[in-house]
Design an enzyme around this catalytic site. Structure first.
Site, PDB file in Angstrom:
ATOM      1  N   ASP A 158      22.863  23.805  62.766  1.00 30.85           N
ATOM      2  CA  ASP A 158      23.849  23.697  63.835  1.00 30.85           C
ATOM      3  C   ASP A 158      23.293  24.043  65.216  1.00 30.85           C
ATOM      4  OD1 ASP A 158      26.086  22.702  62.494  1.00 30.85           O
ATOM      5  OD2 ASP A 158      26.603  24.675  61.713  1.00 30.85           O
ATOM      6  N   ASP A 210      28.101  17.232  58.503  1.00 27.88           N
ATOM      7  CA  ASP A 210      28.112  17.686  59.897  1.00 27.88           C
ATOM      8  C   ASP A 210      26.761  17.477  60.577  1.00 27.88           C
ATOM      9  OD1 ASP A 210      29.673  19.107  57.928  1.00 27.88           O
ATOM     10  OD2 ASP A 210      30.403  20.454  59.482  1.00 27.88           O
TER      11      ASP A 210
END
Length: 372
Positions: A95, A152
């Site tokens: 991330d 994601d």
């Protein structure tokens, strides 16, 4: 008509964001609003939290829309705060794209700031270091999850496309493409639905199993995962012009569109969950809307309305049902859900849902700039 609505809504959000910055301070990093106000400062509570780039991205987008010294100063303060996350290396994972694309890389893209460039480069190097050359994927999380890949990640790989462009080093792009191909082949199903998690054998690269993750169950269709895939593959096409990525984005988009018409263009949390209880996720809708608008830029004139009109309907419906533009309160949208089985994360506000709502509105008015 739609552009006028988007402009008016943006003006309300701009005023509200300026009031929020004054209220919470220039260096605070918000996440979820509780009772209409941001309570926790993630810069102090958890600097490595994956959503910590979205507030900076909001500030940069709105400052680009209408320059304001207070917005720019707060965006830079957030970027400086995130330097502390680099020092907590053990907490960073895939991330880093969500954290540094909307902050340092956005800053660099806007004015060529040298320090912002090296922050972005540092993050890109960390992401590239997670590459498994046997499985041709970027591992998503830490601890004992060397073979885990979540959908994601398709947004995070845009950091590698940026790094490849600014360094003229093809290795970053090659890693991003290899990862996108692995996700395309293993996460995206034939009907356009998407698995949240695929677990690979890190030694052989073989896909072992899927996991329901934040959706209802294995084999279901978590709507925000659909949105990450939809937008992520559309962006991969933007950066590479590889037709397979646009075709994949469209396939995922068609599945998404088929599932939102019966709920007035507000997506359910999971498209394959039981009919009751009926729960929604506005953050999935705003993210998907941005992806649909990206697809609309890349298809023929006759194809464009399918994606453009759906994005407009989604943003308008979500705003009408869940928008709050009162400058005395923080956050914009309610109706978001962190995960299907998270009882505390139902009908809440999420900073990334707000961010993508703003990006979508800016896209409708032609006043956005490339964050991803």
């Amino acid at each position: 008509m739609m552009q006028d609505w988007a402009q008016t809504t943006l003006d309300q959000i701009y005023a509200k964001t300026k009031a929020t910055v004054q209220r919470i301070g220039p260096s605070a990093i918000p996440y979820i609003a509780e009772d209409g106000h941001y309570q926790a400062d993630m810069a102090k509570k958890d600097i490595i939290w994956w959503t910590n780039g979205f507030w900076g991205g909001t500030l940069w987008q709105l400052n680009h829309y209408r320059p304001d010294a207070a917005l720019a100063a707060a965006a830079i303060a957030n970027e400086v705060d995130l330097d502390q996350a680099f020092l907590k290396y053990q907490g960073l994972h895939h991330d880093v794209g969500f954290m540094w694309l909307p902050t340092a890389v956005a800053h660099y893209r806007l004015d060529g700031d040298d320090r912002a460039y090296w922050r972005g480069r540092h993050a890109a190097d960390l992401l590239a270091g997670r590459y498994n050359p046997v499985g041709k994927y970027l591992r998503s999380w830490n601890r004992d999850r060397a073979g885990w890949v979540i959908i994601d990640s398709m947004i995070n790989i845009q950091l590698l496309y940026w790094a490849s462009a600014v360094t003229k080093d093809p290795r970053f792009k090659e890693i991003a493409n290899n990862h996108a191909d692995t996700v395309m082949q293993n996460h995206v199903r034939a009907d356009g639905s998407v698995a949240h998690i695929v677990i690979f054998d890190p030694n052989t690269g073989a896909a072992l199993r899927t996991d329901g993750g934040q959706g209802y169950e294995v084999g279901s269709s978590w709507s925000r995962g659909q949105a990450w895939a939809l937008y992520g593959f559309a962006l991969a096409y933007h950066h590479t012009h590889e037709a397979r990525y646009l075709e994949t984005a469209k396939r995922v988009a068609h599945y998404f569109l088929a599932n939102i018409e019966n709920t007035d263009y507000v997506p359910l949390v999971d498209f394959r969950a039981p009919q009751e209880p009926q729960t929604f996720d506005t953050s999935a809708g705003t993210t998907a809307a941005c992806g649909l608008l990206e697809i609309a830029k890349s298809v023929s004139e006759n194809e464009r309305p399918l994606y453009q009109n759906a994005a407009e309907k989604m943003l308008h419906s979500i705003s009408a049902k869940y928008g709050n533009f009162d400058t005395a309160t923080d956050s914009i949208l309610s109706g978001a859900t962190t995960a299907y089985h998270d009882e505390k994360g139902q009908n809440t506000n999420l900073i990334y849902g707000d961010y993508y709502f703003i990006e979508g509105l800016l896209r409708l008015t032609g006043k956005d700039f490339l964050i991803w």
